[in-house]
Motif scaffolding. Structure first.
Motif: not given
Length: 151
Positions: A49-50, A53-55, A58, A66, A70, A73-74
């Motif tokens: 996820l990091g 999705i997140f990065k 971001k 972000a 995330t 989305f999860c």
């Protein structure tokens, strides 16, 4: 950082180690705040996820946006799995994760720090956030009748 390095950093032991689950539960539930809880909870899922999705989000949006996207989305991923087994979705997980993401942001904003408290107090506080978010999501989905059948 590789997935293996990430898991070892979060759990203190490599993936597949006999103490991995114990460490995961102890570190996540006993985290100093709800944001730290998520740094330790489910390191495999958190890694992807990091990274995926997140990065990327971001890069063009503030980290708060972000983070929320995330979490949503999860929740959607969990809802998709729910559809497979139930044949309908209620978006319970999406709302649950939305509320947990909101709790993370609020805990960060108010600089929650329970590191001076004992482990049971920290664990009960983190569980309080999880259960409260679930209750809010359950109320929203069931009492507002948010549900869709998949044919």
């Amino acid at each position: 950082m590789t997935l293996g390095e990430y898991i070892k950093k979060r759990n203190g032991v490599p993936s597949g180690h006999p103490q991995s689950l114990r460490n995961n539960l102890s570190r996540s539930l006993g985290a100093k705040n709800f944001s730290s809880f998520w740094h330790h909870w489910n390191p495999i899922f958190g890694y992807y996820l990091g990274k995926k999705i997140f990065k990327p989000i971001k890069r063009f949006a503030p980290s708060t946006i972000a983070l929320m996207l995330t979490f949503i989305f999860c929740g959607l991923i969990h809802d998709i799995v729910s559809v497979v087994f139930r044949g309908k979705t209620s978006f319970l997980f999406s709302f649950w994760f939305l509320f947990m993401g909101t709790a993370v942001l609020l805990c960060n904003y108010f600089k929650q720090n329970l590191s001076n408290k004992n482990w049971p107090t920290r664990a009960l506080t983190n569980l309080f956030f999880i259960i409260s978010a679930l209750c809010l999501a359950y109320y929203l989905v069931n009492f507002l009748s948010i549900s869709f059948k998949i044919y």
